[in-house]
Design a protein around this motif. Structure first.
Motif, mmCIF file in Angstrom:
data_model
loop_
_atom_site.group_PDB
_atom_site.id
_atom_site.type_symbol
_atom_site.label_atom_id
_atom_site.label_comp_id
_atom_site.label_asym_id
_atom_site.label_seq_id
_atom_site.Cartn_x
_atom_site.Cartn_y
_atom_site.Cartn_z
ATOM 1 N N LEU A 52 0.812 -1.219 0.000
ATOM 2 C CA LEU A 52 0.000 0.000 0.000
ATOM 3 C C LEU A 52 0.848 1.274 0.000
ATOM 4 O O LEU A 52 0.548 2.226 -0.727
ATOM 5 C CB LEU A 52 -0.928 0.005 1.213
ATOM 6 C CG LEU A 52 -1.955 -1.144 1.297
ATOM 7 C CD1 LEU A 52 -2.748 -1.030 2.590
ATOM 8 C CD2 LEU A 52 -2.885 -1.134 0.104
ATOM 9 N N GLU A 53 1.893 1.290 0.813
ATOM 10 C CA GLU A 53 2.631 2.531 1.030
ATOM 11 C C GLU A 53 3.826 2.690 0.081
ATOM 12 O O GLU A 53 4.114 3.795 -0.370
ATOM 13 C CB GLU A 53 3.091 2.608 2.485
ATOM 14 C CG GLU A 53 1.918 2.653 3.462
ATOM 15 C CD GLU A 53 2.355 2.663 4.921
ATOM 16 O OE1 GLU A 53 3.559 2.847 5.179
ATOM 17 O OE2 GLU A 53 1.490 2.478 5.798
ATOM 18 N N VAL A 54 4.526 1.593 -0.181
ATOM 19 C CA VAL A 54 5.675 1.678 -1.093
ATOM 20 C C VAL A 54 5.230 1.403 -2.523
ATOM 21 O O VAL A 54 5.581 2.127 -3.457
ATOM 22 C CB VAL A 54 6.790 0.696 -0.679
ATOM 23 C CG1 VAL A 54 7.973 0.804 -1.635
ATOM 24 C CG2 VAL A 54 7.234 0.955 0.752
ATOM 25 N N GLY A 55 4.432 0.343 -2.678
ATOM 26 C CA GLY A 55 3.972 -0.017 -4.015
ATOM 27 C C GLY A 55 2.878 0.872 -4.552
ATOM 28 O O GLY A 55 2.650 0.919 -5.766
ATOM 29 N N GLY A 56 2.182 1.591 -3.664
ATOM 30 C CA GLY A 56 1.131 2.498 -4.098
ATOM 31 C C GLY A 56 -0.113 1.806 -4.608
ATOM 32 O O GLY A 56 -0.903 2.403 -5.344
ATOM 33 N N LEU A 57 -0.335 0.543 -4.226
ATOM 34 C CA LEU A 57 -1.519 -0.178 -4.682
ATOM 35 C C LEU A 57 -2.752 0.298 -3.932
ATOM 36 O O LEU A 57 -2.669 0.753 -2.781
ATOM 37 C CB LEU A 57 -1.355 -1.686 -4.464
ATOM 38 C CG LEU A 57 -0.728 -2.490 -5.611
ATOM 39 C CD1 LEU A 57 0.727 -2.095 -5.807
ATOM 40 C CD2 LEU A 57 -0.835 -3.986 -5.327
ATOM 41 N N SER A 58 -3.894 0.162 -4.578
ATOM 42 C CA SER A 58 -5.157 0.381 -3.886
ATOM 43 C C SER A 58 -5.422 -0.827 -2.993
ATOM 44 O O SER A 58 -4.801 -1.889 -3.141
ATOM 45 C CB SER A 58 -6.295 0.528 -4.900
ATOM 46 O OG SER A 58 -6.512 -0.713 -5.582
ATOM 47 N N VAL A 59 -6.368 -0.673 -2.076
ATOM 48 C CA VAL A 59 -6.730 -1.792 -1.204
ATOM 49 C C VAL A 59 -7.239 -2.961 -2.035
ATOM 50 O O VAL A 59 -6.899 -4.121 -1.779
ATOM 51 C CB VAL A 59 -7.782 -1.350 -0.164
ATOM 52 C CG1 VAL A 59 -8.358 -2.561 0.578
ATOM 53 C CG2 VAL A 59 -7.168 -0.372 0.827
ATOM 54 N N GLU A 60 -8.046 -2.672 -3.051
ATOM 55 C CA GLU A 60 -8.588 -3.742 -3.900
ATOM 56 C C GLU A 60 -7.479 -4.480 -4.637
ATOM 57 O O GLU A 60 -7.490 -5.707 -4.742
ATOM 58 C CB GLU A 60 -9.601 -3.175 -4.893
ATOM 59 C CG GLU A 60 -10.949 -2.853 -4.284
ATOM 60 C CD GLU A 60 -11.589 -4.054 -3.607
ATOM 61 O OE1 GLU A 60 -11.625 -5.133 -4.225
ATOM 62 O OE2 GLU A 60 -12.029 -3.912 -2.460
ATOM 63 N N ALA A 61 -6.503 -3.731 -5.162
ATOM 64 C CA ALA A 61 -5.390 -4.361 -5.868
ATOM 65 C C ALA A 61 -4.549 -5.193 -4.903
ATOM 66 O O ALA A 61 -4.111 -6.301 -5.241
ATOM 67 C CB ALA A 61 -4.534 -3.305 -6.545
ATOM 68 N N ALA A 62 -4.332 -4.663 -3.696
ATOM 69 C CA ALA A 62 -3.567 -5.411 -2.699
ATOM 70 C C ALA A 62 -4.295 -6.697 -2.317
ATOM 71 O O ALA A 62 -3.666 -7.744 -2.125
ATOM 72 C CB ALA A 62 -3.325 -4.550 -1.462
ATOM 73 N N LYS A 63 -5.622 -6.630 -2.209
ATOM 74 C CA LYS A 63 -6.397 -7.836 -1.903
ATOM 75 C C LYS A 63 -6.215 -8.883 -3.000
ATOM 76 O O LYS A 63 -6.130 -10.085 -2.725
ATOM 77 C CB LYS A 63 -7.879 -7.486 -1.752
ATOM 78 C CG LYS A 63 -8.196 -6.781 -0.445
ATOM 79 C CD LYS A 63 -9.587 -6.185 -0.437
ATOM 80 C CE LYS A 63 -10.660 -7.229 -0.453
ATOM 81 N NZ LYS A 63 -12.015 -6.620 -0.292
ATOM 82 N N GLY A 64 -6.154 -8.428 -4.253
ATOM 83 C CA GLY A 64 -5.942 -9.357 -5.353
ATOM 84 C C GLY A 64 -4.592 -10.046 -5.255
ATOM 85 O O GLY A 64 -4.474 -11.250 -5.518
ATOM 86 N N VAL A 65 -3.558 -9.293 -4.882
ATOM 87 C CA VAL A 65 -2.221 -9.868 -4.730
ATOM 88 C C VAL A 65 -2.210 -10.878 -3.584
ATOM 89 O O VAL A 65 -1.664 -11.983 -3.718
ATOM 90 C CB VAL A 65 -1.182 -8.759 -4.481
ATOM 91 C CG1 VAL A 65 0.180 -9.361 -4.125
ATOM 92 C CG2 VAL A 65 -1.051 -7.874 -5.709
ATOM 93 N N ILE A 66 -2.801 -10.505 -2.451
ATOM 94 C CA ILE A 66 -2.851 -11.409 -1.298
ATOM 95 C C ILE A 66 -3.619 -12.683 -1.641
ATOM 96 O O ILE A 66 -3.227 -13.791 -1.279
ATOM 97 C CB ILE A 66 -3.496 -10.712 -0.083
ATOM 98 C CG1 ILE A 66 -2.642 -9.515 0.369
ATOM 99 C CG2 ILE A 66 -3.700 -11.688 1.058
ATOM 100 C CD1 ILE A 66 -1.262 -9.860 0.844
ATOM 101 N N SER A 67 -4.712 -12.523 -2.381
ATOM 102 C CA SER A 67 -5.508 -13.683 -2.798
ATOM 103 C C SER A 67 -4.699 -14.594 -3.710
ATOM 104 O O SER A 67 -4.748 -15.817 -3.587
ATOM 105 C CB SER A 67 -6.771 -13.209 -3.508
ATOM 106 O OG SER A 67 -7.516 -14.297 -4.005
#
Length: 211
Positions: A52-67
Motif C-alpha cells: 500500500l505505502e511503497v507499491g502504491g496499490l489500492s486496497v482492492e489491488a492489494a487484496k488481489g495480490v494477497i488472494s
C-alpha cells in the motif's frame, strides 16, 4: 491486538481495517474478545504496508495480490505470475490504447532478448507507453539504449530468480516476488539516482567532491 500492534508498528485501528478488508487473516480466538496472533501476522502486516505505502496499490489491488499468494493451484508459475501482474493493476495503459508500432517495438525487444513472456503481461503495455512518451519528447538517446536497459534488467532478473527458487514454499516465493518487484524497484530507482549524480559530478566537477 495491542501486542500485534506493538510488534509490527502498525496502529491497532489500521490492523482492524486490514482484517475487515481481508488483507490479514484473523487470529486464533482464545476467548470471545481475545485472539492470538503469531509471527506470520507480523510478516503479513509488513507486507501489506509495503504493497500500500511503497507499491502504491489500492486496497482492492492489494487484496488481489494477497488472494493470488494464497492460491494453491498446483501451478506455481501461474500463481507467481498472478502475484506479479497484480502489482500493476490499474497502474498503466491498456494495450489496446497504444500505437501498434510501439507494441511491435516491445515485441521485437522481447524476441531479441529471447525472453519467454506471456501476451497479457501488463509490463508489455507499460513499456510501450514509456517508449511512446520518449519518442514524443524527442529522447532518442534513451530509445537507442533500450537493449542496454534490457540486458541490465535480465542480469538482475536472473539473480532474483536464483534467490527466489532457493526458498521453500509457494507463499515464501510469492512474498519474494513482491519484495523484488515493489521494494526492489524502489531500491533500484534510488541507486540509479545516486549513480547519476556521481557520474555527472565526475564529468562536471572532476577536481572536487560534489557539494
Amino acid at each position: 491486538m495491542a501486542e500485534l500492534s506493538e510488534r509490527s508498528g502498525v496502529p491497532a485501528p489500521t490492523i482492524r481495517y486490514y482484517l475487515r478488508e481481508g488483507l490479514l487473516a484473523p487470529g486464533h480466538f482464545t476467548s470471545p474478545n481475545q485472539a492470538a496472533y503469531d509471527d506470520s501476522h507480523v510478516r503479513r502486516l509488513r507486507l501489506v504496508r509495503a504493497l500500500l505505502e511503497v507499491g502504491g496499490l489500492s486496497v482492492e489491488a492489494a487484496k488481489g495480490v494477497i488472494s493470488a499468494m494464497a492460491a494453491k493451484s498446483g501451478n506455481e508459475f501461474g500463481v507467481l505470475g498472478q502475484v506479479q501482474y497484480g502489482l500493476s493493476v490499474g497502474r498503466g495503459p491498456a494495450g489496446a490504447d497504444l500505437p501498434p508500432d510501439a507494441v511491435e517495438r516491445v515485441n521485437d525487444l522481447i524476441a531479441r532478448q529471447g525472453w519467454q513472456v506471456r501476451d497479457h503481461n501488463p509490463a508489455r503495455a507499460a513499456l510501450a507507453s514509456a517508449l511512446v512518451t520518449l519518442q514524443e519528447i524527442g529522447r532518442d538517446e534513451l530509445l537507442a539504449a533500450l537493449d542496454s536497459y534490457a540486458a541490465a534488467a535480465d542480469t538482475l532478473a536472473r539473480r532474483e530468480t536464483d534467490e527466489l527458487l532457493a526458498l521453500d514454499g509457494e507463499e515464501a516465493r510469492a512474498e519474494a516476488v513482491i519484495a523484488a518487484t515493489v521494494l526492489g524497484d524502489a531500491v533500484l530507482s534510488a541507486l540509479r539516482r545516486l549513480a547519476q549524480e556521481s557520474a555527472v559530478a565526475e564529468r562536471l566537477t572532476p577536481d572536487r567532491s560534489a557539494d
